[in-house]
Motif scaffolding. Structure first.
Motif, PDB file in Angstrom:
ATOM      1  N   ASP A 130       0.796  -1.225   0.000  1.00  0.00           N
ATOM      2  CA  ASP A 130       0.000   0.000   0.000  1.00  0.00           C
ATOM      3  C   ASP A 130       0.832   1.281   0.000  1.00  0.00           C
ATOM      4  N   PHE A 131       1.867   1.341   0.830  1.00  0.00           N
ATOM      5  CA  PHE A 131       2.666   2.568   0.892  1.00  0.00           C
ATOM      6  C   PHE A 131       3.293   2.874  -0.456  1.00  0.00           C
ATOM      7  N   HIS A 132       3.776   1.873  -1.142  1.00  0.00           N
ATOM      8  CA  HIS A 132       4.389   2.086  -2.448  1.00  0.00           C
ATOM      9  C   HIS A 132       3.353   2.522  -3.480  1.00  0.00           C
ATOM     10  N   GLN A 133       2.134   2.019  -3.358  1.00  0.00           N
ATOM     11  CA  GLN A 133       1.069   2.476  -4.249  1.00  0.00           C
ATOM     12  C   GLN A 133       0.814   3.951  -4.028  1.00  0.00           C
ATOM     13  N   LEU A 134       0.763   4.350  -2.769  1.00  0.00           N
ATOM     14  CA  LEU A 134       0.528   5.759  -2.447  1.00  0.00           C
ATOM     15  C   LEU A 134       1.687   6.621  -2.945  1.00  0.00           C
ATOM     16  N   LEU A 135       2.879   6.147  -2.771  1.00  0.00           N
ATOM     17  CA  LEU A 135       4.056   6.891  -3.222  1.00  0.00           C
ATOM     18  C   LEU A 135       4.031   7.075  -4.731  1.00  0.00           C
ATOM     19  N   LYS A 136       3.655   6.039  -5.455  1.00  0.00           N
ATOM     20  CA  LYS A 136       3.585   6.116  -6.918  1.00  0.00           C
ATOM     21  C   LYS A 136       2.547   7.141  -7.388  1.00  0.00           C
ATOM     22  N   ARG A 137       1.555   7.422  -6.562  1.00  0.00           N
ATOM     23  CA  ARG A 137       0.483   8.341  -6.959  1.00  0.00           C
ATOM     24  C   ARG A 137       0.818   9.804  -6.695  1.00  0.00           C
ATOM     25  N   LEU A 138       1.908  10.064  -6.001  1.00  0.00           N
ATOM     26  CA  LEU A 138       2.306  11.450  -5.767  1.00  0.00           C
ATOM     27  C   LEU A 138       2.717  12.101  -7.081  1.00  0.00           C
ATOM     28  N   PRO A 139       2.582  13.419  -7.180  1.00  0.00           N
ATOM     29  CA  PRO A 139       3.124  14.111  -8.356  1.00  0.00           C
ATOM     30  C   PRO A 139       4.626  13.845  -8.472  1.00  0.00           C
ATOM     31  N   PHE A 140       5.132  13.839  -9.674  1.00  0.00           N
ATOM     32  CA  PHE A 140       6.515  13.451  -9.952  1.00  0.00           C
ATOM     33  C   PHE A 140       7.518  14.192  -9.062  1.00  0.00           C
ATOM     34  N   GLU A 141       7.400  15.511  -8.965  1.00  0.00           N
ATOM     35  CA  GLU A 141       8.376  16.303  -8.217  1.00  0.00           C
ATOM     36  C   GLU A 141       8.371  15.945  -6.734  1.00  0.00           C
ATOM     37  N   GLN A 142       7.192  15.720  -6.162  1.00  0.00           N
ATOM     38  CA  GLN A 142       7.089  15.356  -4.752  1.00  0.00           C
ATOM     39  C   GLN A 142       7.647  13.951  -4.517  1.00  0.00           C
ATOM     40  N   LYS A 143       7.302  13.056  -5.401  1.00  0.00           N
ATOM     41  CA  LYS A 143       7.789  11.676  -5.309  1.00  0.00           C
ATOM     42  C   LYS A 143       9.308  11.649  -5.399  1.00  0.00           C
ATOM     43  N   GLU A 144       9.847  12.442  -6.296  1.00  0.00           N
ATOM     44  CA  GLU A 144      11.292  12.504  -6.485  1.00  0.00           C
ATOM     45  C   GLU A 144      11.986  13.026  -5.229  1.00  0.00           C
ATOM     46  N   ALA A 145      11.520  14.134  -4.691  1.00  0.00           N
ATOM     47  CA  ALA A 145      12.138  14.716  -3.497  1.00  0.00           C
ATOM     48  C   ALA A 145      12.029  13.760  -2.311  1.00  0.00           C
ATOM     49  N   PHE A 146      10.863  13.152  -2.142  1.00  0.00           N
ATOM     50  CA  PHE A 146      10.653  12.229  -1.022  1.00  0.00           C
ATOM     51  C   PHE A 146      11.567  11.010  -1.135  1.00  0.00           C
ATOM     52  N   SER A 147      11.667  10.438  -2.333  1.00  0.00           N
ATOM     53  CA  SER A 147      12.495   9.238  -2.488  1.00  0.00           C
ATOM     54  C   SER A 147      13.980   9.564  -2.316  1.00  0.00           C
ATOM     55  N   LEU A 148      14.416  10.733  -2.765  1.00  0.00           N
ATOM     56  CA  LEU A 148      15.806  11.126  -2.545  1.00  0.00           C
ATOM     57  C   LEU A 148      16.092  11.303  -1.053  1.00  0.00           C
ATOM     58  N   GLN A 149      15.141  11.882  -0.339  1.00  0.00           N
ATOM     59  CA  GLN A 149      15.332  12.033   1.112  1.00  0.00           C
ATOM     60  C   GLN A 149      15.393  10.665   1.782  1.00  0.00           C
ATOM     61  N   GLN A 150      14.584   9.722   1.328  1.00  0.00           N
ATOM     62  CA  GLN A 150      14.615   8.375   1.890  1.00  0.00           C
ATOM     63  C   GLN A 150      15.932   7.667   1.581  1.00  0.00           C
ATOM     64  N   GLU A 151      16.592   8.068   0.514  1.00  0.00           N
ATOM     65  CA  GLU A 151      17.904   7.506   0.174  1.00  0.00           C
ATOM     66  C   GLU A 151      19.019   8.144   1.003  1.00  0.00           C
ATOM     67  N   GLY A 152      18.668   9.142   1.821  1.00  0.00           N
ATOM     68  CA  GLY A 152      19.645   9.742   2.730  1.00  0.00           C
ATOM     69  C   GLY A 152      20.226  11.065   2.272  1.00  0.00           C
ATOM     70  N   PHE A 153      19.699  11.640   1.209  1.00  0.00           N
ATOM     71  CA  PHE A 153      20.204  12.926   0.741  1.00  0.00           C
ATOM     72  C   PHE A 153      19.622  14.059   1.578  1.00  0.00           C
ATOM     73  N   SER A 154      20.436  15.083   1.818  1.00  0.00           N
ATOM     74  CA  SER A 154      19.991  16.270   2.543  1.00  0.00           C
ATOM     75  C   SER A 154      19.179  17.165   1.603  1.00  0.00           C
ATOM     76  N   VAL A 155      18.511  18.162   2.173  1.00  0.00           N
ATOM     77  CA  VAL A 155      17.755  19.110   1.361  1.00  0.00           C
ATOM     78  C   VAL A 155      18.693  19.808   0.368  1.00  0.00           C
ATOM     79  N   HIS A 156      19.874  20.168   0.825  1.00  0.00           N
ATOM     80  CA  HIS A 156      20.853  20.819  -0.050  1.00  0.00           C
ATOM     81  C   HIS A 156      21.238  19.894  -1.216  1.00  0.00           C
TER      82      HIS A 156
END
Length: 188
Positions: A130-156
Motif C-alpha cells: 500500500d505505501f508504495h502504491q501511495l508513493l507512486k500516486r504522488l506528483p513526480f516532483e514530490q515523489k522525487e524529493a521524497f524518495s531522494l530524502q529516503q535515500e539519505g540525501f539532505s535538502v541541499h
C-alpha cells in the motif's frame, strides 16, 4: 615514546586494505579506468539508484535507466569532480537520464497530457504494498524529493540533484508527507 608504541604506525597491509571513500574510488576510476574500481562502486550503489528510479517509473524503465546511468559514469568519468559527493553525481546522472526518457516517451505519445501518466504503471501497482502504491500516486516532483530524502540525501543535496532552490525542495517534501499521511489515515 616511539610512534609504534603510541599506535600511530599502521602496517602497509592495513594501509592498502583500508576502505576508500566513494569519492576516492571514483577519482581512482577516472584516472585509471580500472574495471575493479567501477565494479566496487556499482556493487555499493546500483540497488539504491535502481530503487530511486523505480519509485519514479516502472520496473523495466528503472532497470534500463540504471544501466544507462552506469554507462554514463563510464563515458563521463573524466567530468567527475571530487568537490561533490559521488552519490549525488550518480543520482543526478540517473535523474537526467530518466527525464530524457520521459520526454522522449511523452513526445512519442502525444495523446498523453502529463508526464505523470508515463510513470504510473497500474498493472504493477496491484503487486506493490500500500505505501508504495501511495508513493507512486504522488506528483513526480514530490515523489522525487521524497524518495531522494529516503535515500539519505539532505535538502541541499536534493536541491543540487533536482536543480531547484532549497525552499522548493522543502515545499515538495512537506506536500509529499501531507499527502502520504492523509492517504494512510484514510485507509485506516
Amino acid at each position: 615514546m616511539s610512534y609504534a608504541r603510541a599506535g600511530l604506525l599502521i602496517s602497509v597491509k592495513d594501509w592498502f586494505s583500508a576502505p576508500l571513500s566513494d569519492e576516492s574510488l571514483m577519482e581512482q576510476y577516472a584516472r585509471t579506468g580500472e574495471p575493479k574500481v567501477l565494479s566496487r562502486l556499482y556493487d555499493q550503489h546500483s540497488n539504491a539508484l535502481y530503487y530511486y528510479l523505480l519509485v519514479l517509473s516502472n520496473a523495466d524503465m528503472a532497470a534500463d535507466i540504471t544501466q544507462r546511468t552506469w554507462l554514463k559514469v563510464i563515458e563521463k568519468k573524466h567530468l567527475y569532480r571530487h568537490e561533490g559527493k559521488f552519490l549525488g553525481w550518480l543520482f543526478t546522472l540517473g535523474r537526467n537520464a530518466l527525464l530524457d526518457e520521459l520526454r522522449k516517451q511523452y513526445q512519442q505519445n502525444s495523446h498523453c497530457n502529463q508526464v505523470e501518466n508515463l510513470v504510473s504503471d497500474n498493472a504493477v501497482l496491484d503487486d506493490i504494498p500500500d505505501f508504495h502504491q501511495l508513493l507512486k500516486r504522488l506528483p513526480f516532483e514530490q515523489k522525487e524529493a521524497f524518495s531522494l530524502q529516503q535515500e539519505g540525501f539532505s535538502v541541499h543535496e536534493i536541491s543540487t540533484i533536482c536543480c531547484v532552490p532549497h525552499e522548493t525542495v522543502k515545499t515538495r517534501l512537506r506536500y509529499a508527507r501531507e499527502k502520504l499521511r492523509k492517504a494512510l489515515e484514510s485507509q485506516s
